[in-house]
Design a protein around this motif. Structure first.
Motif, mmCIF file in Angstrom:
data_model
loop_
_atom_site.group_PDB
_atom_site.id
_atom_site.type_symbol
_atom_site.label_atom_id
_atom_site.label_comp_id
_atom_site.label_asym_id
_atom_site.label_seq_id
_atom_site.Cartn_x
_atom_site.Cartn_y
_atom_site.Cartn_z
ATOM 1 N N ALA A 35 67.129 -13.972 23.644
ATOM 2 C CA ALA A 35 67.742 -15.252 23.272
ATOM 3 C C ALA A 35 69.243 -15.176 23.489
ATOM 4 O O ALA A 35 69.862 -14.111 23.341
ATOM 5 N N ILE A 36 69.841 -16.308 23.813
ATOM 6 C CA ILE A 36 71.283 -16.370 24.038
ATOM 7 C C ILE A 36 71.985 -16.611 22.703
ATOM 8 O O ILE A 36 71.617 -17.515 21.950
ATOM 9 N N ALA A 37 72.982 -15.788 22.420
ATOM 10 C CA ALA A 37 73.733 -15.916 21.172
ATOM 11 C C ALA A 37 74.476 -17.248 21.135
ATOM 12 O O ALA A 37 74.949 -17.749 22.163
ATOM 13 N N THR A 38 74.585 -17.814 19.949
ATOM 14 C CA THR A 38 75.239 -19.113 19.792
ATOM 15 C C THR A 38 76.671 -19.087 20.307
ATOM 16 O O THR A 38 77.137 -20.041 20.926
ATOM 17 N N HIS A 39 77.366 -18.001 20.062
ATOM 18 C CA HIS A 39 78.770 -17.907 20.473
ATOM 19 C C HIS A 39 78.929 -16.997 21.692
ATOM 20 O O HIS A 39 79.939 -16.293 21.812
ATOM 21 N N ALA A 40 77.959 -17.043 22.594
ATOM 22 C CA ALA A 40 78.023 -16.210 23.799
ATOM 23 C C ALA A 40 79.264 -16.546 24.622
ATOM 24 O O ALA A 40 79.592 -17.715 24.829
ATOM 25 N N ASN A 41 79.940 -15.527 25.089
ATOM 26 C CA ASN A 41 81.082 -15.716 25.987
ATOM 27 C C ASN A 41 80.645 -15.877 27.431
ATOM 28 O O ASN A 41 81.372 -16.453 28.246
ATOM 29 N N ASN A 74 68.628 -9.335 9.386
ATOM 30 C CA ASN A 74 69.907 -9.301 8.669
ATOM 31 C C ASN A 74 70.912 -8.389 9.367
ATOM 32 O O ASN A 74 72.105 -8.694 9.442
ATOM 33 N N ALA A 75 70.434 -7.257 9.867
ATOM 34 C CA ALA A 75 71.329 -6.332 10.561
ATOM 35 C C ALA A 75 71.866 -6.945 11.852
ATOM 36 O O ALA A 75 73.063 -6.857 12.151
ATOM 37 N N LEU A 76 70.985 -7.580 12.621
ATOM 38 C CA LEU A 76 71.436 -8.237 13.843
ATOM 39 C C LEU A 76 72.345 -9.414 13.514
ATOM 40 O O LEU A 76 73.356 -9.647 14.183
ATOM 41 N N GLY A 77 71.973 -10.161 12.468
ATOM 42 C CA GLY A 77 72.776 -11.316 12.073
ATOM 43 C C GLY A 77 74.180 -10.925 11.672
ATOM 44 O O GLY A 77 75.146 -11.623 11.993
ATOM 45 N N ALA A 78 74.307 -9.791 10.970
ATOM 46 C CA ALA A 78 75.638 -9.329 10.561
ATOM 47 C C ALA A 78 76.493 -9.039 11.786
ATOM 48 O O ALA A 78 77.695 -9.331 11.806
ATOM 49 N N ARG A 79 75.879 -8.490 12.817
ATOM 50 C CA ARG A 79 76.620 -8.204 14.050
ATOM 51 C C ARG A 79 77.048 -9.506 14.733
ATOM 52 O O ARG A 79 78.158 -9.602 15.268
ATOM 53 N N ILE A 139 63.770 -12.979 16.118
ATOM 54 C CA ILE A 139 64.502 -14.064 16.785
ATOM 55 C C ILE A 139 64.311 -15.377 16.043
ATOM 56 O O ILE A 139 65.249 -16.177 15.912
ATOM 57 N N ASP A 140 63.110 -15.619 15.528
ATOM 58 C CA ASP A 140 62.859 -16.849 14.763
ATOM 59 C C ASP A 140 63.779 -16.930 13.545
ATOM 60 O O ASP A 140 64.274 -18.019 13.195
ATOM 61 N N GLN A 141 64.008 -15.802 12.894
ATOM 62 C CA GLN A 141 64.908 -15.812 11.734
ATOM 63 C C GLN A 141 66.357 -16.046 12.165
ATOM 64 O O GLN A 141 67.109 -16.737 11.479
ATOM 65 N N LEU A 142 66.753 -15.484 13.295
ATOM 66 C CA LEU A 142 68.104 -15.725 13.804
ATOM 67 C C LEU A 142 68.280 -17.187 14.212
ATOM 68 O O LEU A 142 69.352 -17.772 14.026
ATOM 69 N N LEU A 143 67.220 -17.780 14.740
ATOM 70 C CA LEU A 143 67.251 -19.211 15.064
ATOM 71 C C LEU A 143 67.467 -20.042 13.805
ATOM 72 O O LEU A 143 68.266 -20.987 13.791
ATOM 73 N N ALA A 144 66.745 -19.695 12.747
ATOM 74 C CA ALA A 144 66.871 -20.430 11.489
ATOM 75 C C ALA A 144 68.278 -20.334 10.912
ATOM 76 O O ALA A 144 68.741 -21.246 10.209
ATOM 77 N N GLN A 145 68.969 -19.231 11.211
ATOM 78 C CA GLN A 145 70.337 -19.049 10.727
ATOM 79 C C GLN A 145 71.382 -19.617 11.683
ATOM 80 O O GLN A 145 72.580 -19.540 11.424
ATOM 81 N N GLY A 146 70.928 -20.179 12.817
ATOM 82 C CA GLY A 146 71.848 -20.751 13.783
ATOM 83 C C GLY A 146 72.630 -19.729 14.578
ATOM 84 O O GLY A 146 73.685 -20.046 15.127
#
Length: 294
Positions: free
Chosen positions: A251-257, A96-101, A118-125
């Motif tokens: 893992a690469i962030a979904t909105h990576a620049n 949750n903390a990483l996801g908020a960032r 990372i699996d939880q971040l994957l589930a959240q897209g």
């Protein structure tokens, strides 16, 4: 020389300056990714070209990976901005903390955390599918106060007997590995109801501190946290088939620049982790498997 002549000369020099700058950045990126597997050679040229406009790379990592990152950083050639998440505790809390960032639009290209996070971040897209690379792992080990001799644990039965001793107070982490202890290890040993009520669940490094102060008689924690902790003895990993390892994944962030730069950083982590001497640190390189799920 007239001002007009100087401008003409400067304009003539600009292509050469750009060429030198292009070559310098190319050498940096190629030095970073060039030691990847031979099968990647054909794609390295395209990756390098894309990475030229993708620097610096911004990486967000959990606090427990930061020590490993510092061990590898002296060989890092790519410009990097590193951020360490201060969150600690259970996998959902850290996720949750990483996801908020990641959700607030902060510029993050790579996330490094325990695989369960990372699996939880994957589930959240929040990180890209098929972009995960396993980098390092550390086993869950049994630890004891330095003053308490504890025999090796060759079998599950010997571990079960030790945990059931009347005066045993077990300290274990709320971080990755805690769920394994509660939901698999103790139930498989058939002692969950007997051991959990007299156990202490804390943030990972505090396991060693409790043991050193005499507030717990045994502990379970990642080897990377126990290896250099004062006042304790590492008894060893859990006996098979009960062994558990925490794997750290990039893992690469979904909105990576900087997606190309992020891939270059993943190549760096994988290559340097495999080449680094982790003796005595509690860390091990993840053998061969470049991507989780392969």
């Amino acid at each position: 020389m007239t001002a007009k002549s100087r401008r003409r000369r400067d304009n003539a020099d600009m292509p050469a300056q750009r060429s030198r700058r292009h070559l310098l950045i190319s050498l940096v990126v190629m030095g970073l990714v060039g030691c990847a597997s031979m099968g990647d050679d054909e794609s390295n040229g395209a990756e390098t070209a894309n990475a030229l406009a993708s620097l610096p790379v911004q990486v967000l990592m959990t606090q427990d990976f930061a020590t490993a990152h510092r061990s590898l950083a002296p060989r890092l050639l790519i410009p990097l901005q590193a951020f360490t998440a201060t969150a600690s505790g259970s996998v959902p809390v850290v996720a949750n903390a990483l996801g908020a960032r990641l959700q607030v639009g902060a510029s993050v290209d790579v996330v490094v955390a325990p695989k369960a996070v990372i699996d939880q971040l994957l589930a959240q897209g929040l990180v890209r599918r098929d972009s995960t690379v396993d980098v390092l792992k550390t086993p869950l080990v049994l630890v004891a106060p330095a003053s308490r001799p504890v025999p090796a644990l060759p079998t599950p039965e010997s571990l079960r007997a030790l945990l059931l001793q009347h005066m045993t107070v077990l300290a274990y982490p709320s971080t990755d590995g805690g769920s394994f202890i509660e939901q698999k290890l103790l139930p498989q040993l058939g002692i969950k109801d007997a051991v959990l009520p007299k156990s202490i669940k804390v943030f990972g490094p505090q396991v060693s501190q409790l043991l050193a102060r005499g507030e717990a008689s045994l502990g379970l924690q990642p080897y990377s946290e126990a290896a250099a902790a004062p006042g304790i003895t590492v008894v060893g990993p859990l006996p098979q088939p009960l062994r558990y390892e925490t794997t750290y994944t990039a893992a690469i962030a979904t909105h990576a620049n900087s997606a190309a730069g992020a891939q270059a950083l993943q190549h760096f982590y994988r290559r340097e982790a495999a080449a680094h001497d982790w003796s005595g640190s509690g860390w091990e390189a993840v053998a061969a498997a470049a991507k989780s799920g392969e």
